[in-house]
Design a protein around this motif. Structure first.
Motif, PDB file in Angstrom:
ATOM      1  N   PHE A   1       0.834  -1.199   0.000  1.00  0.00           N
ATOM      2  CA  PHE A   1       0.000   0.000   0.000  1.00  0.00           C
ATOM      3  C   PHE A   1       0.866   1.245   0.000  1.00  0.00           C
ATOM      4  O   PHE A   1       2.012   1.226   0.435  1.00  0.00           O
ATOM      5  CB  PHE A   1      -0.967   0.038   1.182  1.00  0.00           C
ATOM      6  CG  PHE A   1      -0.356  -0.234   2.525  1.00  0.00           C
ATOM      7  CD1 PHE A   1       0.475   0.683   3.149  1.00  0.00           C
ATOM      8  CD2 PHE A   1      -0.622  -1.424   3.183  1.00  0.00           C
ATOM      9  CE1 PHE A   1       1.025   0.435   4.391  1.00  0.00           C
ATOM     10  CE2 PHE A   1      -0.081  -1.686   4.434  1.00  0.00           C
ATOM     11  CZ  PHE A   1       0.744  -0.748   5.032  1.00  0.00           C
ATOM     12  N   SER A   2       0.286   2.323  -0.515  1.00  0.00           N
ATOM     13  CA  SER A   2       0.965   3.615  -0.476  1.00  0.00           C
ATOM     14  C   SER A   2       0.011   4.719  -0.052  1.00  0.00           C
ATOM     15  O   SER A   2       0.458   5.797   0.318  1.00  0.00           O
ATOM     16  CB  SER A   2       1.596   3.945  -1.831  1.00  0.00           C
ATOM     17  OG  SER A   2       0.623   3.939  -2.840  1.00  0.00           O
ATOM     18  N   THR A   3      -1.298   4.468  -0.090  1.00  0.00           N
ATOM     19  CA  THR A   3      -2.261   5.483   0.317  1.00  0.00           C
ATOM     20  C   THR A   3      -3.060   4.988   1.522  1.00  0.00           C
ATOM     21  O   THR A   3      -3.110   3.782   1.798  1.00  0.00           O
ATOM     22  CB  THR A   3      -3.255   5.802  -0.822  1.00  0.00           C
ATOM     23  OG1 THR A   3      -4.091   4.654  -1.035  1.00  0.00           O
ATOM     24  CG2 THR A   3      -2.535   6.170  -2.115  1.00  0.00           C
ATOM     25  N   ASP A   4      -3.713   5.928   2.208  1.00  0.00           N
ATOM     26  CA  ASP A   4      -4.539   5.558   3.360  1.00  0.00           C
ATOM     27  C   ASP A   4      -5.680   4.637   2.949  1.00  0.00           C
ATOM     28  O   ASP A   4      -6.043   3.721   3.690  1.00  0.00           O
ATOM     29  CB  ASP A   4      -5.092   6.813   4.048  1.00  0.00           C
ATOM     30  CG  ASP A   4      -3.983   7.638   4.714  1.00  0.00           C
ATOM     31  OD1 ASP A   4      -2.844   7.142   4.832  1.00  0.00           O
ATOM     32  OD2 ASP A   4      -4.272   8.777   5.117  1.00  0.00           O
ATOM     33  N   ASP A   5      -6.265   4.868   1.754  1.00  0.00           N
ATOM     34  CA  ASP A   5      -7.336   3.997   1.279  1.00  0.00           C
ATOM     35  C   ASP A   5      -6.837   2.574   1.060  1.00  0.00           C
ATOM     36  O   ASP A   5      -7.557   1.613   1.321  1.00  0.00           O
ATOM     37  CB  ASP A   5      -7.945   4.528  -0.024  1.00  0.00           C
ATOM     38  CG  ASP A   5      -8.822   5.751   0.200  1.00  0.00           C
ATOM     39  OD1 ASP A   5      -9.217   6.015   1.359  1.00  0.00           O
ATOM     40  OD2 ASP A   5      -9.107   6.446  -0.792  1.00  0.00           O
ATOM     41  N   GLU A   6      -5.612   2.437   0.581  1.00  0.00           N
ATOM     42  CA  GLU A   6      -5.049   1.099   0.384  1.00  0.00           C
ATOM     43  C   GLU A   6      -4.787   0.424   1.724  1.00  0.00           C
ATOM     44  O   GLU A   6      -4.954  -0.793   1.848  1.00  0.00           O
ATOM     45  CB  GLU A   6      -3.780   1.179  -0.461  1.00  0.00           C
ATOM     46  CG  GLU A   6      -4.060   1.550  -1.908  1.00  0.00           C
ATOM     47  CD  GLU A   6      -2.803   1.853  -2.700  1.00  0.00           C
ATOM     48  OE1 GLU A   6      -1.754   2.159  -2.098  1.00  0.00           O
ATOM     49  OE2 GLU A   6      -2.873   1.787  -3.935  1.00  0.00           O
ATOM     50  N   VAL A   7      -4.388   1.184   2.729  1.00  0.00           N
ATOM     51  CA  VAL A   7      -4.232   0.628   4.083  1.00  0.00           C
ATOM     52  C   VAL A   7      -5.588   0.155   4.575  1.00  0.00           C
ATOM     53  O   VAL A   7      -5.733  -0.962   5.084  1.00  0.00           O
ATOM     54  CB  VAL A   7      -3.631   1.667   5.055  1.00  0.00           C
ATOM     55  CG1 VAL A   7      -3.644   1.130   6.485  1.00  0.00           C
ATOM     56  CG2 VAL A   7      -2.221   2.060   4.648  1.00  0.00           C
ATOM     57  N   ALA A   8      -6.606   1.002   4.418  1.00  0.00           N
ATOM     58  CA  ALA A   8      -7.952   0.673   4.889  1.00  0.00           C
ATOM     59  C   ALA A   8      -8.485  -0.593   4.221  1.00  0.00           C
ATOM     60  O   ALA A   8      -9.257  -1.336   4.840  1.00  0.00           O
ATOM     61  CB  ALA A   8      -8.901   1.846   4.644  1.00  0.00           C
ATOM     62  N   SER A   9      -8.066  -0.877   2.991  1.00  0.00           N
ATOM     63  CA  SER A   9      -8.547  -2.085   2.320  1.00  0.00           C
ATOM     64  C   SER A   9      -8.088  -3.344   3.057  1.00  0.00           C
ATOM     65  O   SER A   9      -8.813  -4.335   3.102  1.00  0.00           O
ATOM     66  CB  SER A   9      -8.111  -2.110   0.848  1.00  0.00           C
ATOM     67  OG  SER A   9      -6.714  -2.284   0.725  1.00  0.00           O
ATOM     68  N   HIS A  10      -6.907  -3.307   3.669  1.00  0.00           N
ATOM     69  CA  HIS A  10      -6.424  -4.467   4.434  1.00  0.00           C
ATOM     70  C   HIS A  10      -7.202  -4.623   5.735  1.00  0.00           C
ATOM     71  O   HIS A  10      -7.499  -5.746   6.155  1.00  0.00           O
ATOM     72  CB  HIS A  10      -4.921  -4.334   4.702  1.00  0.00           C
ATOM     73  CG  HIS A  10      -4.112  -4.529   3.467  1.00  0.00           C
ATOM     74  ND1 HIS A  10      -3.689  -5.763   3.030  1.00  0.00           N
ATOM     75  CD2 HIS A  10      -3.677  -3.639   2.543  1.00  0.00           C
ATOM     76  CE1 HIS A  10      -3.018  -5.631   1.899  1.00  0.00           C
ATOM     77  NE2 HIS A  10      -3.000  -4.344   1.583  1.00  0.00           N
ATOM     78  N   ILE A  11      -7.542  -3.504   6.363  1.00  0.00           N
ATOM     79  CA  ILE A  11      -8.347  -3.555   7.584  1.00  0.00           C
ATOM     80  C   ILE A  11      -9.746  -4.071   7.233  1.00  0.00           C
ATOM     81  O   ILE A  11     -10.305  -4.912   7.945  1.00  0.00           O
ATOM     82  CB  ILE A  11      -8.431  -2.157   8.247  1.00  0.00           C
ATOM     83  CG1 ILE A  11      -7.038  -1.539   8.451  1.00  0.00           C
ATOM     84  CG2 ILE A  11      -9.217  -2.222   9.543  1.00  0.00           C
ATOM     85  CD1 ILE A  11      -6.086  -2.367   9.253  1.00  0.00           C
ATOM     86  N   ALA A  12     -10.303  -3.594   6.135  1.00  0.00           N
ATOM     87  CA  ALA A  12     -11.617  -4.062   5.680  1.00  0.00           C
ATOM     88  C   ALA A  12     -11.584  -5.557   5.367  1.00  0.00           C
ATOM     89  O   ALA A  12     -12.546  -6.281   5.667  1.00  0.00           O
ATOM     90  CB  ALA A  12     -12.068  -3.268   4.459  1.00  0.00           C
ATOM     91  N   ALA A  13     -10.501  -6.026   4.785  1.00  0.00           N
ATOM     92  CA  ALA A  13     -10.379  -7.452   4.473  1.00  0.00           C
ATOM     93  C   ALA A  13     -10.355  -8.277   5.750  1.00  0.00           C
ATOM     94  O   ALA A  13     -11.002  -9.326   5.836  1.00  0.00           O
ATOM     95  CB  ALA A  13      -9.122  -7.713   3.643  1.00  0.00           C
TER      96      ALA A  13
END
Length: 188
Positions: free
Chosen positions: A149-161
């Protein structure tokens, strides 16, 4: 002032909108595995207040990278839930449990590599003086992956997963597209 990559991940975890069925709290993180780490614990609770599953997520960060992770971050997950006693004997349960992880990551758009883990299905039946106790069966999914990840949204995708994995393991249906849970922030 710029924040470090770990601080950005920490902020994303703290502000994540959790499903209302989840009771999420910070717990002490392991200190010797990586220079920086954070940990959360969640219980999946029904509207009647019954716990139907639980899990922990640990985020490890080494800014110098870790050859075992092939990256600077590692997400480590544990999910556990009771299942029907007959389900635990299904020979495909382990494969299905692993699919829950990979589908959760893919469905959330979470880019990752080097996923590893185990799926364990156990049952217990009581005998003798404990014979009146109900049969129990549960599934545990222990997994880790290196996030990209490089953006906050990409980080959030892992938390959502991870949230999706925990909810699927506990038998909750996915939230319909476009529905956003209305829960508060996680306190540090």
């Amino acid at each position: 002032m710029k924040t470090s990559p770990f601080e950005r991940v920490d902020d994303t975890v703290a502000s994540f909108r959790w499903r209302p069925e989840l009771d999420v709290e910070r717990i002490p993180a392991p200190q010797r595995i990586a220079p920086s780490s954070l940990a959360i614990e969640a219980s999946v609770v029904t509207t009647t207040g019954s716990e139907v599953g639980s899990g922990r997520l640990i985020v490890l960060h080494d800014p110098d990278g870790n050859p075992a992770w092939d990256g600077t971050f590692r997400f480590v997950s544990f999910c556990r839930a009771d299942v029907d006693f007959d389900m635990v004997n299904d020979p495909l349960l382990s494969e299905v449990g692993w699919t829950w992880l990979t589908e959760a990551l893919n469905d959330a758009g979470a880019d990752y590599h080097d996923a590893s883990g185990t799926v364990t299905a156990v049952s217990s039946r009581s005998f003798g003086q404990l014979a009146t106790e109900a049969d129990r069966a549960e599934v545990e999914i222990r997994a880790s992956w290196t996030p990209v990840f490089s953006t906050d949204d990409e980080v959030a995708s892992h938390i959502a997963a991870w949230q999706a994995l925990l909810c699927t393991t506990a038998g909750l249906p996915p939230l319909p597209d476009g529905i956003i849970p209305l829960s508060g922030r996680l306190d540090h």
